[in-house]
Scaffold this motif. Sequence first.
Motif, PDB file in Angstrom:
ATOM      1  N   LYS A   1     134.600 138.561  17.840  1.00 13.91           N
ATOM      2  CA  LYS A   1     133.903 138.755  16.572  1.00 13.91           C
ATOM      3  C   LYS A   1     133.112 140.057  16.569  1.00 13.91           C
ATOM      4  O   LYS A   1     132.979 140.715  15.563  1.00 13.91           O
TER       5      LYS A   1
ATOM      6  N   SER B   1     142.895 139.316  13.545  1.00 15.20           N
ATOM      7  CA  SER B   1     142.117 138.086  13.641  1.00 15.20           C
ATOM      8  C   SER B   1     142.604 137.083  12.613  1.00 15.20           C
ATOM      9  O   SER B   1     143.029 137.456  11.502  1.00 15.20           O
TER      10      SER B   1
ATOM     11  N   ASP C   1     140.750 135.307  10.926  1.00 14.26           N
ATOM     12  CA  ASP C   1     139.824 135.388   9.798  1.00 14.26           C
ATOM     13  C   ASP C   1     140.245 136.417   8.760  1.00 14.26           C
ATOM     14  O   ASP C   1     139.802 136.369   7.611  1.00 14.26           O
ATOM     15  N   ASN C   2     141.103 137.383   9.154  1.00 15.48           N
ATOM     16  CA  ASN C   2     141.476 138.470   8.239  1.00 15.48           C
ATOM     17  C   ASN C   2     142.704 138.165   7.389  1.00 15.48           C
ATOM     18  O   ASN C   2     143.036 138.917   6.477  1.00 15.48           O
TER      19      ASN C   2
END
Length: 586
Positions: free
Chosen positions: A22, A44, A46-47
């Motif tokens: 992160k 990631s 998250d992306n």
Amino acid sequence: MSTVAESDKTEETSNSVDTETKEECPEMKRLKPNYLSECFPITSLDNISEVIENPPRWVQRVIPLQERSSTVVQNIISDCHCDLKKFTPKTRLDKRFVPKTLVCHDYKGGYLEDKYLSSTNIGNLYSFYNWAHIDVFVYFSHHLITIPPLCWINAAHRNGVKILGTLITEFQPGTKICEKIFKDEDTMRIFATSLTKILEIFKFDGWLLNIENPLPDTEMLKKFVSYLSLSTRSENPDNLIIWYDSIIETGELKWQNELNPLNKFFFDNCDGIFLNYVWNEENIQNTIEFAKHRTLDVYVGVDVFGRNTFGGGKFNTFKAAQVIRRHHLSMAIFAPGWTHETLPINENRQKFFEDFVNRDCAFWNSLWPYLYTHPITHFFKTSFFMGVTQDVYNMFSQHQQLSKIKHPRTLEWVPDYDKIPTLHNKCNCLQCAFTDKGVRCLVTKEFLNSSLCYLHRLFTCDILLSGTITVYTLTKLVRNQPASLSLNLLTSDKNGTIKKIKCNSSVKEYLINNSTLLEVNPSINPSLINHVVRSNEELFLHENLNISVYQFIVTPCTLLEIGCTLDEGKSIYLCGLGVEDRILSL
């Protein structure tokens, strides 16, 4: 990707980005993309949603996959030239029943100058240009989700080659990612759907799946492979999912180097398998037994760097290709950028460029009999620009290459080249010629029997012709020595009747036009000549070229072959050629 000897790649893989970190380490900050001017991987989980919801504008510039001919030509060593009297079309094979060739990019981790959305003034970078001889191109990196840069998508699509991105998880970070992706079926399906959506948005043609970390349980992974294959094909039936030979059905990370019961499930539920490189002929025999009717979906891996690969890789890569093709299997060539990446730095930029091209041409020539050539299916013009010179990198403007790989001007980079069947005593009548603006084609009969008139094969085609056709050549004299070049085209009508179209190098008073031969004189029409000059303006800015333009009318037929003959002199530079259906006033 890995081999049994992981120590050979420790340095490479230890520098991989931790895709789940992160905090933005300096490496992550460096890799953070500028969405407006760069192509980028997804590093990631998250992306993923952010990229899908706000894709970059450059996706609008992706060109569609060019349709290819339904046939291919099997290459043979002696098909560079022939006696003009024996100039006949090459035998065509149904491409559905011949082995395929996959090239996996893997050049210095990827996303270098190729990530930019326009050309750069940085020359001497790596370019791949032998698109006519391959079927699939994989853009590979060690990021979680590798989306091929725009220049590679368009270069592949322009030549009818499918291009795949890569999903990779590896080492301990990869284990953690897999725990998240495969924790339950809903999460798995969301992830698979996201990968399908990325294909739809970015318009490339599939995924190489490379799970290179152990898993305690593969139940959800197996469902993922099946679901992703179905999902991508429902979006586009021509999409491909290819599994890399790494993790096995028990969850162990254990490269098999063959197809067998431990990895067959993954093969059965996708479009193909990319076998690891440390195989032998016993592995090949086992693979054939388990592949059954799907042998052409097995891509046998060859590492050009030679890390424990069969035959040793490098300029011995052809030894692995011999075995693979002898068993009628498909082939996966990993890291052919070796020809560029291992060159010593040379302050003389022109010399570095020439060394790369000579080395690269020698490498691909060594593989020539184990490749198949896809005919050109569209009207084209070319200056043979490879996408790079010593001064510029511009894959966006890469031009059509000869159907026959040019012979290097020097073999100084090839150890024991005389032991390579395709290089030893090999005809070099089509050579690389170097200028400060790139590579030209040198057509020469200096090494041929002077008593015969030779036809030099240039392009294998499958182009529909009808009505008014314009053909032109741009040539340059070698050391100002007199020389002239004529073109010979072979066409076939709907009944299979072969007709030759001879584009004369000089004006002939009486022209033949019958059922088997059409002779054409070079045009003197100013508008026609000016059109060719304008469409090749960049070439004429830097070189003094001779133009020969031909215009003729044909009934519906298919252009099969383009060749040339030297009518005068021993050598000439062929700097450009075009075949157009453009109608201009006579």
